[in-house]
Design a protein around this motif. Sequence first.
Motif, mmCIF file in Angstrom:
data_model
loop_
_atom_site.group_PDB
_atom_site.id
_atom_site.type_symbol
_atom_site.label_atom_id
_atom_site.label_comp_id
_atom_site.label_asym_id
_atom_site.label_seq_id
_atom_site.Cartn_x
_atom_site.Cartn_y
_atom_site.Cartn_z
ATOM 1 N N SER A 1 12.095 -31.768 15.156
ATOM 2 C CA SER A 1 12.663 -32.741 16.083
ATOM 3 C C SER A 1 13.137 -33.968 15.321
ATOM 4 O O SER A 1 12.516 -34.382 14.339
ATOM 5 C CB SER A 1 11.619 -33.165 17.124
ATOM 6 N N THR A 2 14.224 -34.549 15.794
ATOM 7 C CA THR A 2 14.678 -35.848 15.296
ATOM 8 C C THR A 2 14.527 -36.917 16.371
ATOM 9 O O THR A 2 15.102 -37.997 16.270
ATOM 10 C CB THR A 2 16.153 -35.780 14.861
ATOM 11 N N GLN B 1 17.567 -36.051 20.331
ATOM 12 C CA GLN B 1 18.215 -34.886 19.745
ATOM 13 C C GLN B 1 19.636 -34.674 20.274
ATOM 14 O O GLN B 1 19.945 -34.995 21.421
ATOM 15 C CB GLN B 1 17.383 -33.643 20.013
ATOM 16 N N ASP C 1 23.279 -28.193 11.373
ATOM 17 C CA ASP C 1 22.070 -28.320 10.569
ATOM 18 C C ASP C 1 21.331 -26.990 10.608
ATOM 19 O O ASP C 1 21.494 -26.186 11.533
ATOM 20 C CB ASP C 1 21.193 -29.494 10.992
ATOM 21 N N TRP D 1 14.423 -28.120 6.134
ATOM 22 C CA TRP D 1 15.438 -28.456 7.133
ATOM 23 C C TRP D 1 16.548 -29.256 6.454
ATOM 24 O O TRP D 1 16.278 -30.281 5.820
ATOM 25 C CB TRP D 1 14.786 -29.257 8.260
ATOM 26 N N LEU E 1 20.173 -32.823 8.781
ATOM 27 C CA LEU E 1 19.710 -33.179 10.110
ATOM 28 C C LEU E 1 20.819 -33.848 10.923
ATOM 29 O O LEU E 1 21.519 -34.723 10.413
ATOM 30 C CB LEU E 1 18.526 -34.155 10.029
ATOM 31 N N LEU F 1 21.759 -36.472 13.604
ATOM 32 C CA LEU F 1 21.141 -37.681 14.148
ATOM 33 C C LEU F 1 22.147 -38.484 14.950
ATOM 34 O O LEU F 1 23.312 -38.608 14.569
ATOM 35 C CB LEU F 1 20.593 -38.572 13.025
ATOM 36 N N ALA G 1 14.730 -32.648 5.600
ATOM 37 C CA ALA G 1 13.337 -32.854 6.000
ATOM 38 C C ALA G 1 12.529 -31.631 5.588
ATOM 39 O O ALA G 1 13.075 -30.571 5.272
ATOM 40 C CB ALA G 1 13.238 -33.095 7.494
ATOM 41 N N THR H 1 10.700 -36.713 6.607
ATOM 42 C CA THR H 1 12.016 -36.718 5.978
ATOM 43 C C THR H 1 11.852 -36.639 4.463
ATOM 44 O O THR H 1 10.828 -37.054 3.906
ATOM 45 C CB THR H 1 12.789 -37.989 6.342
ATOM 46 N N ILE I 1 16.033 -45.193 8.098
ATOM 47 C CA ILE I 1 15.108 -44.086 7.875
ATOM 48 C C ILE I 1 14.675 -44.080 6.415
ATOM 49 O O ILE I 1 15.509 -44.057 5.508
ATOM 50 C CB ILE I 1 15.761 -42.741 8.231
ATOM 51 N N LEU J 1 8.565 -37.187 11.211
ATOM 52 C CA LEU J 1 9.538 -36.784 12.212
ATOM 53 C C LEU J 1 8.989 -37.088 13.608
ATOM 54 O O LEU J 1 7.788 -36.934 13.860
ATOM 55 C CB LEU J 1 9.855 -35.293 12.094
#
Length: 752
Positions: A107-108, A111, A538, A567, A570, A572, A588, A617, A626, A632
């Motif tokens: 998860s960011t 999302q 992603d 990952w 990402l 965002l 991440a 991350t 970030i 995360l």
Amino acid sequence: MSLLLAPALAVAQSSSDPATASSAPLPAGNAVSQTRNATTLGEVIVTANRRREPSREVPMHVNTVSAQTLQQLGARTLSDYASYQPGVFFASQGGTGEGEVIMRGVSTGNQTSPTVSVYIDDVPVGGSTVYASAATFLFDAALMDLDHVEFLYGPQGTLYGAGSMGGLIKYVTNKPDTSDFSGSAGFDISHTQQAGMNYTERATANLPLLRDVAALRVSAFDQHSAGVYRAVGEAPAEGADRTHTKGVRVQLQVDPTDRLSFNLSAMAQKIAADGLSMADYSLTTGQPISGGPYNRRLNHREPFTQTLQLYAFRASYDFGWANLDWISSYQNFVNRSVQDYPDAFLALLNVLGPVFGVDRQLSTLYVDSGYDVHKASQEVRLTSRKGARFDWLVGAWFNRENLWEQYSLLGAQLPPPGIYRLLGQQVRAGFTEYAGYGDLTWHVTPQWDIAGGVRASGNSQHLSNVEDGPVAGSPGGFHEHMVSDDITKMLTVSYRPDKTRSYYMRASTGYRPGGLQAPVNSTILGPNANAKNTFGADSLTSYELGYKGSHLDGTISLGVDAYDIEWHNLQLYTYTLGNTIIQNAGNARIDGLELQSSFTPGHWRINASAAYTHARTLDARPELGIASGAPLPYSARQTATLDTRYNFHLAGDAAYAGAVLRLSSRRHAGFANDSSDPDFRLPGMGQLDLDAGVVLSHGASVDIYLRNALDRHAPVGTLNSEAINFLASVGGPMLVQLTTPRTLGVSVNLPF
């Protein structure tokens, strides 16, 4: 009562086993008792690999929970269902039907599109892309004639395609029975502290039309939930989030021959909420700021409706050497919401308004939006029989989605009356996906299996927009188009030294497609140099080791797995006052350990499950606020569930009493220095649920439950709205959802 968190970990026991006999002293006709007390790994049939097979043979982490169990616990929403699964989290976006599911920390926070797919049987439900606001509006199925819910952990991209990077949730329905008439009726009444009465009525009938050839199954329900949250301010209301959910499902099963079968189903469900299940909290202190923990200051009411109409047709033919499945579906998924903007944002707009053409003062400010997704899908799949040397599966997939969005930013002008439109948007988007996939399992020896799979996907997208108003980022209109493709892969090695133990290694990949976004020509504070018309996909790669086994003649069962997820790129959101854009922002990594166990000494069943998730991350993005190593969002480092149940007899009838304890360490709702997705810290928490019930001799059951028995009031989620979160970062209220207060209820089911 036992929640069946770990029944898929034991191995089927012989009916002559004394241990089984002593632990299941209830009447043979008692289906509830048999399900909860004697279900074992060999009896748990799942469809994770697109074929019906015992859970012990599936080389991945799969959990199942029966709908009957959830009903008797008083669980009514997806948030409730997920809360019993360590490593799974439901991040609410306002209430029932509004939110996203996170599995294994993928998860960011705010999302772009989902990382967990939702299926009803073999049909994906809801939108797939950011245009449909698919990470905000999630189909929230009530327990309408469901058999069980499957939770498939880890990327499922090979068999289920885009959007299943973190995992998949599958609602499995009861199928019509062509042999006998049956049915049931029931109701549920409960009281929630600080809210009021909740009630549900439900009924199901199975009607054979031609014995052993055709049957019709009909089910319906009506569910009312009392509102917990209180609106204060210009639009005061008690129970501001009161919710009414109703639905109906019809299935026709026709089996003309032993080899050929048809299933035609239609369902409709509507959720209507009076407002958001959110309260005002301070981002800096983490405390309520509107006079109470469940209070929200409103200038305008916030009704929400979600409607799903789903039609599916499945034809199956058994060639003997393989089974052919043809699955067609069409759905109309409509979400309409209103969101009030708080006073601080309104005051800021009244100050800055003349700078960009707002020529009047406003007394209220709110968004009225609607998303209408029309989705048609087609799948053709050929699945071999289990063979001595090889098993295989091949399939083709086609999906077409069309979206119509209407978005208005409205304000009441001073002096009233009069409504002033600051922004009007009409969006039309399309997403077409096509894929071919397959897997092959080689039984190298009776103990060793090697399986590999691949899915090649392509998609085309289009986006058009007509926009006007003084705060329009792209005044006038535009039209964009793009084409992309992706490949996902899977490789597993399994070792089963005997029928009680299984070891596996699994490598798999998943992805979310990239997409289009509006070309931002103007903003309130100037152009954004990072704004582009497209953003990229992603993807992630997962490596997993696991074990499933049974010990002491099935008295103890154990499942454990460890995984490592990489990952990349990402997706965002970035919000600046005046526009929202999507960017690809670094990488991440997620490492985790999951445990499921079951212990059944005599009349007791004790299930314990836990998850350790380290999600962070790898790259620093100072321009987004970030840092490298930042946790995360919505990923608790430790979660656990302990479920105990004791079976006994009450005046000659089968009865039980049980307790479920759910534990979670603290979570982050965003990134610490990101104004687009600020970090509201969600504290660690524990909840205790108690329940007891009896099954009478004629089959009727009565279950009593006490949810959140200790009445813990803890924040569990935040509203991920770019504008609201931006305001919270500069001193405005953070919108937070809390645990539902203590709820005492009774559920009655009458079979006929």
